[in-house]
Design a protein around this motif. Structure first.
Motif, short mmCIF file in Angstrom:
data_model
loop_
_atom_site.label_atom_id
_atom_site.label_comp_id
_atom_site.label_asym_id
_atom_site.label_seq_id
_atom_site.Cartn_x
_atom_site.Cartn_y
_atom_site.Cartn_z
N THR A 83 3.10 10.14 4.69
CA THR A 83 3.86 10.44 3.40
C THR A 83 4.49 9.05 4.30
O THR A 83 4.84 8.88 5.28
CB THR A 83 4.63 11.35 3.04
N LEU A 84 4.74 8.16 2.75
CA LEU A 84 5.02 6.62 2.95
C LEU A 84 6.89 6.91 2.67
O LEU A 84 7.30 6.05 2.38
CB LEU A 84 5.03 6.04 1.98
N SER A 85 7.67 8.18 2.31
CA SER A 85 8.49 8.13 2.30
C SER A 85 10.10 7.90 3.38
O SER A 85 11.30 8.18 2.90
CB SER A 85 8.96 9.86 1.74
N LYS A 86 9.62 7.86 4.39
CA LYS A 86 10.39 8.30 5.82
C LYS A 86 10.25 6.97 6.53
O LYS A 86 11.05 5.75 5.99
CB LYS A 86 9.83 9.17 6.86
N ALA A 87 9.55 6.95 7.53
CA ALA A 87 9.18 5.24 7.67
C ALA A 87 8.87 4.02 6.73
O ALA A 87 9.25 3.55 7.45
CB ALA A 87 7.90 5.51 8.69
N HIS A 88 7.97 4.21 6.33
CA HIS A 88 8.55 3.43 4.40
C HIS A 88 9.26 2.73 4.19
O HIS A 88 9.15 2.33 3.26
CB HIS A 88 6.68 3.19 4.28
N ALA A 89 9.95 4.07 4.12
CA ALA A 89 11.54 3.60 3.09
C ALA A 89 10.74 3.97 1.37
O ALA A 89 11.83 2.87 0.48
CB ALA A 89 12.07 1.67 3.32
N GLU B 296 3.01 -3.09 -1.93
CA GLU B 296 3.04 -3.79 -1.62
C GLU B 296 4.08 -4.29 0.13
O GLU B 296 3.33 -4.67 0.88
CB GLU B 296 4.87 -4.78 -2.93
N ALA B 297 4.17 -2.53 -0.40
CA ALA B 297 4.76 -1.80 0.76
C ALA B 297 4.19 -2.09 2.36
O ALA B 297 4.75 -2.09 3.49
CB ALA B 297 5.35 -0.88 0.56
N LEU B 298 2.74 -1.81 1.98
CA LEU B 298 1.61 -1.91 2.66
C LEU B 298 0.57 -3.05 3.04
O LEU B 298 -0.32 -3.43 3.69
CB LEU B 298 0.86 -0.70 2.45
N LEU C 226 4.10 -4.15 6.78
CA LEU C 226 4.10 -3.41 7.47
C LEU C 226 4.41 -4.17 8.88
O LEU C 226 5.58 -3.31 9.77
CB LEU C 226 2.74 -3.12 8.08
N GLU C 227 4.95 -5.19 9.37
CA GLU C 227 5.43 -5.74 10.83
C GLU C 227 7.26 -6.04 10.90
O GLU C 227 7.62 -5.22 11.73
CB GLU C 227 5.58 -7.64 10.63
#
Length: 361
Positions: A213-219, A257-259, A264-265
């Motif tokens: 999921t992108l819900s946690k670490a990727h906000a 865009e978030a990826l 990612l950095e």
């Protein structure tokens, strides 16, 4: 015969699913095949949302495949990992007949989805010992075999236990359940863990399904973007069970865009900070009066037992801090789960529970 072929519901083996107007790749200038409006809504002049999105947005699917180091064909994107849980139950569990195995206390959606689907839930509780709250994998596999269960759910890192399973342990489970059950490894918190992803085991075990999921670490919790990763055959079966347009185009665009490399950095640096803060908060909290135990965690949270969890919960609320009350969960009648926040937020938690505050209370 593959595990997917052996376990897929017999009534779905020839089921093609719904083919939407976006299922076929067609070229044209005037699109009149989906009964869409020919005009942009006047309330959204900057965003043309009149067209249905792709069932699996290619740009997003490629970005997720790159992130998780799998091929796009091994991945099905959807609405968080919750949708993937539901799809796995739809595909492999006959309503009113089949069973799943879980290890409570654990993420509640496994049982919720199963019960809504008419699937029985077999529970093999986590074992609370010196090493933490740990899954008894041998007992879980035995329960699958004894009850002819179709799906086994493993959560790694565990929520709320924080336990991370080794690849050897997961491989052992998958091997024992080959052609018997789908082994689901929920890696919602994998970015915060020292353990490598179970995706490394896909080539050797066709009964593995990995949730991300992108819900946690990727906000991106509000965007609701997640995926299930598995064999090409499994992904094809799950796709046939999925709703026609699972991902709104604005959400897909935001996720892409978030990826990006630059985003990612920043995300990786924030993950490192969360992990550092997690250890600091755990050490500080373990020394506070009234704290019975702080469990080691490889997630972005801590599970903590207190002498008086109600008092702690209320004092945190008075300080403006909301944490997750776990006391209704099995074995956790004295526990709270505390998400690791920013350094400032973590300091607020510790200050609220400091001895001076206790004395004042």
């Amino acid at each position: 015969m593959s595990t997917v072929s052996a376990l897929l519901r017999s009534d779905l083996r020839d089921f093609a699913g719904y083919r939407s107007a976006r299922s076929d790749k067609l070229d044209g200038e005037v699109w009149l095949n989906a009964n869409e409006s020919p005009w942009v809504n006047t309330g959204t002049p900057a965003n043309d949302l009149r067209r249905y999105p792709s069932p699996q947005p290619e740009r997003l699917r490629n970005a997720l495949a790159g992130l998780y180091q799998v091929t796009p064909e091994q991945l099905l994107a959807g609405r968080g990992s919750d949708e993937a849980i539901d799809l796995l139950l739809r595909a492999f569990c006959m309503p009113g007949q089949d069973r799943i195995v879980i290890a409570p206390p654990v993420f509640g959606m496994y049982a919720v989805c199963a019960r809504l689907h008419g699937t029985a839930v077999i529970e093999v509780p986590l074992v609370d010992g010196a090493a933490g709250l740990n899954a008894d994998l041998d007992a879980m596999v035995d329960a699958v075999i004894a009850n002819d269960a179709r799906v086994l759910f493993l959560c790694s890192p565990g929520n709320p236990s924080g336990e991370a399973l080794s690849l050897d342990a997961i491989a052992g489970v998958a091997e024992r359940l080959c052609n018997r059950a789908i082994v689901v490894v929920d890696e919602a918190y994998a970015e915060f863990s020292e353990q490598p992803s179970a995706t490394e085991l896909l080539d050797a075990h066709d009964n593995l399904a990995i949730l991300r999921t992108l819900s946690k670490a990727h906000a991106l919790a509000a965007a609701r973007i997640g995926c299930v990763i598995g064999s090409v055959e499994m992904i094809d079966a799950l796709r046939r069970c999925q709703a026609p347009y699972p991902i709104p185009q604005p959400c897909a665009d935001v996720a892409c865009e978030a990826l990006s490399c630059s985003a990612l950095e920043v995300t990786r640096e924030r993950i490192r900070e969360i992990c550092s803060e997690r250890e600091m908060v755990a050490d500080a909290m373990a020394g506070l009066p009234g704290v019975r135990r702080v469990y080691a965690s490889q997630g972005n949270f801590l599970l903590v037992r207190f002498d008086d969890a109600e008092d702690v919960f209320q004092r945190l609320l008075l300080s403006g801090v909301v944490v997750r009350d776990m006391r209704s969960q099995p074995q956790l009648g004295d526990a709270l789960r505390i998400t690791i926040g920013s350094p400032e937020q973590n300091l607020q938690v510790l200050e609220a529970l400091a001895p001076a505050k206790v004395a004042a209370a």
